[in-house]
Design an enzyme around this catalytic site. Structure first.
Site, PDB file in Angstrom:
ATOM      1  N   GLU A 257     -10.327  -2.667   4.021  1.00 59.16           N
ATOM      2  CA  GLU A 257      -9.014  -2.172   4.424  1.00 59.16           C
ATOM      3  C   GLU A 257      -8.815  -0.774   3.826  1.00 59.16           C
ATOM      4  O   GLU A 257      -9.509  -0.393   2.876  1.00 59.16           O
ATOM      5  CB  GLU A 257      -7.897  -3.103   3.936  1.00 59.16           C
TER       6      GLU A 257
ATOM      7  N   ASP B 243       0.774  -1.253   0.000  1.00 59.80           N
ATOM      8  CA  ASP B 243       0.000   0.000   0.000  1.00 59.80           C
ATOM      9  C   ASP B 243       0.804   1.302   0.000  1.00 59.80           C
ATOM     10  O   ASP B 243       1.754   1.439   0.774  1.00 59.80           O
ATOM     11  CB  ASP B 243      -0.858   0.098   1.276  1.00 59.80           C
TER      12      ASP B 243
HETATM   13  C1  FRU Z   1      -3.698  -3.725   2.863  1.00 57.57           C
HETATM   14  C2  FRU Z   1      -3.059  -4.105   4.184  1.00 57.57           C
HETATM   15  C3  FRU Z   1      -3.467  -3.136   5.268  1.00 57.57           C
HETATM   16  C4  FRU Z   1      -2.327  -3.231   6.248  1.00 57.57           C
HETATM   17  C5  FRU Z   1      -1.136  -3.429   5.339  1.00 57.57           C
HETATM   18  C6  FRU Z   1      -0.075  -4.322   5.916  1.00 57.57           C
HETATM   19  O1  FRU Z   1      -3.035  -4.187   1.741  1.00 57.57           O
HETATM   20  O2  FRU Z   1      -3.402  -5.437   4.515  1.00 57.57           O
HETATM   21  O3  FRU Z   1      -4.739  -3.409   5.835  1.00 57.57           O
HETATM   22  O4  FRU Z   1      -2.207  -2.056   7.018  1.00 57.57           O
HETATM   23  O5  FRU Z   1      -1.635  -4.008   4.144  1.00 57.57           O
HETATM   24  O6  FRU Z   1       1.058  -4.341   5.098  1.00 57.57           O
END
Ligand code: FRU
Length: 492
Positions: free
Chosen positions: A196, A22
């Site tokens: 998310e 992300d």
């Molecule tokens: C989304 C996620 C988020 C988390 C991050 C961990 O892709 O799963 O929810 O904060 O990646 O790397």
């Protein structure tokens, strides 16, 4: 050589080496756009989550800096956001220096809580707040805070998720340290398995003085192309809670491809006219993100998009608001001299492309198509990144006028066997506007992003074609014009 590998994106951000997911903490400050991201400093699979860091002066050319916020012991630094605390509400500023404040999820085996850290040197080095966590609900899953300044209430606002309950929680704060819960949002109609990476931002409505609030949510599963994707709601936000104005069951997707996830928008953008919000996403899908056939890096970001709304008015019915996503203007200087064609006969077009030969770009270009679909015709189909030697390999895109669908088929796009979930044909509903369909197709070494009908529908997909897959061929009918422009790489 760092940015020269076969699958290395030439005008998208990817890390020199190692894993990313992300985008985090997108923020503008003092002439620099900051792109933080989920990063593994030690390998090219997910792990040791750390905030990686890159900066840009134009949102197009990026420079990778040393990681910003490292994991600490077994506590990983998960996704979050970043703000510029101009009034020093946090008190982290010293001697008149404005602090940047990062708000992120600290991830431990059985607990996720919200933490803050600050920087007094334009994001280069970070100090964790001694009284962390700033919000702790004693939960295993509680993550991905998006924080921004809400002018009308003169408060910081946080949107943060309970992923499995598909619940967005809203908090307010005067100082980024003390947070008070102010509301919740859930949606019974969401097809997502979990939520998310939320984003909440006010966006302008084209041709009006109106603005509305856009709530974007990443779907951990249940997206239209399978696996990860994104949906959005439109509505009101009073600083305390978001209320959707969409009819229940009116499910809206941000993107229809397989590789569009965790997109968030920039905070603190310079005010420029009535410009919309600007988002960047992770061009990937959790179904196979750890298996991509790239090295020494794994993962890339999407093009930055400007987000706006349109208001569609049909007499007698209430207005319908829709999201429009357009590649940012700043990309224009990358475009080179166009090959242009207008006509109706694809055989003649293919002939002209053949003649143009080596003057055409091979693996990084913008293809702009105008179609005049007829209900009965087979529609237009384009094979791009086509293997010119044996013709067995190509990515097909096109428009089906009978089903009124945009499609991309990557079943035979090159390397597809690293995951059973990678190959496939993906579609999006798309109606002609005034009898026409326009497609803007951004092709890079390992991706294809389609913007249809001026950003009404977008479709983002990765591909991994072989080095001789540089051809392009057109089929079907209904084609009216074609423009092909080379795109200059951003890595010097
Ligand atoms: C989304 C996620 C988020 C988390 C991050 C961990 O892709 O799963 O929810 O904060 O990646 O790397």
């Amino acid at each position: 050589t760092t940015y020269r590998q076969a699958f290395r994106p030439q005008y998208h951000f990817s890390p020199r080496a190692n894993w990313i997911n992300d985008p985090n903490g997108l923020v503008y400050f003092d002439g620099e756009y900051h792109l933080f991201y989920q990063y593994n400093p030690y390998g090219s699979r997910w792990g040791h989550m750390t905030w990686g860091h890159a900066i840009s002066r134009d949102l197009v050319h990026w420079k990778e800096l040393p990681p910003a916020i490292p994991e600490e012991g077994s506590t990983m630094i998960f996704s979050g956001s970043c703000v510029v605390d101009k009034n020093n509400t946090s008190g982290f500023g010293q001697n008149g220096v404005i602090p940047m404040v990062a708000v992120y999820t600290a991830h431990q085996t059985n607990r996720q809580s919200q933490h803050i850290a600050y920087s007094l040197d334009r994001g280069r080095t970070w100090t964790k707040y001694i009284a962390n966590p700033v919000i702790d609900l004693n939960k295993k899953d509680f993550r991905d805070p998006k924080v921004f300044w809400h002018e009308p209430t003169q408060r910081w606002v946080m949107v943060v998720l309970l992923p499995a309950e598909k619940k967005a929680l809203f908090y307010q704060s005067p100082n980024l340290k003390q947070w008070t819960k102010s509301g919740e949002f859930t949606a019974a109609d969401s097809p997502a398995t979990i939520w998310e990476c939320p984003d909440l931002v006010e966006v302008p409505v084209d041709g009006t003085l109106e603005r509305k609030w856009l709530l974007m949510l990443s779907m951990g599963g249940g997206a239209p192309a399978g696996g990860s994707g994104m949906q959005y709601y439109l509505g009101r936000f009073d600083g305390k809670s978001f209320v959707s104005e969409l009819k229940p069951g009116d499910v809206r997707y941000v993107d229809w491809g397989k590789d569009y996830y965790a997109a968030i928008t920039f905070n603190n953008l310079p005010v420029r006219g009535n410009r919309g919000a600007i988002s960047i996403g992770w061009m990937n899908n959790w179904q196979y993100a750890n298996d991509l056939p790239t090295a020494p890096f794994r993962g890339a970001m999407t093009l930055p998009r400007e987000l706006r709304l349109v208001k569609l008015q049909n007499s007698g019915t209430p207005a319908r608001y829709e999201l429009r996503q357009r590649p940012i203007q700043e990309l224009k200087p990358l475009l080179g001299a166009p090959f242009r064609w207008t006509g109706t006969d694809v055989a003649q077009l293919n002939e002209q492309l053949h003649t143009a030969g080596s003057s055409l770009p091979t693996d990084t270009y913008l293809l702009t198509l105008e179609l005049e679909p007829k209900q009965i015709s087979p529609g237009v189909r384009v094979q791009l990144r086509k293997n010119s030697q044996d013709e067995t390999e190509a990515t097909a895109i096109g428009y089906d006028p009978v089903r009124q669908q945009l499609f991309l088929d990557r079943s035979r796009s090159g390397q597809t066997g690293f995951s059973k979930d990678f190959p496939g044909r993906f579609t999006a509903p798309l109606k002609p506007q005034n009898g026409r369909v326009t497609l803007q197709v951004w092709v890079d070494r390992s991706s294809v992003e389609i913007f249809a009908n001026d950003g009404q529908v977008t479709m983002t997909n990765q591909i991994f074609p072989g080095p001789s897959a540089t051809g392009i061929t057109f089929f079907g009918d209904g084609l009216r014009s074609v423009i092909i422009q080379p795109i200059e790489g951003i890595w010097r």
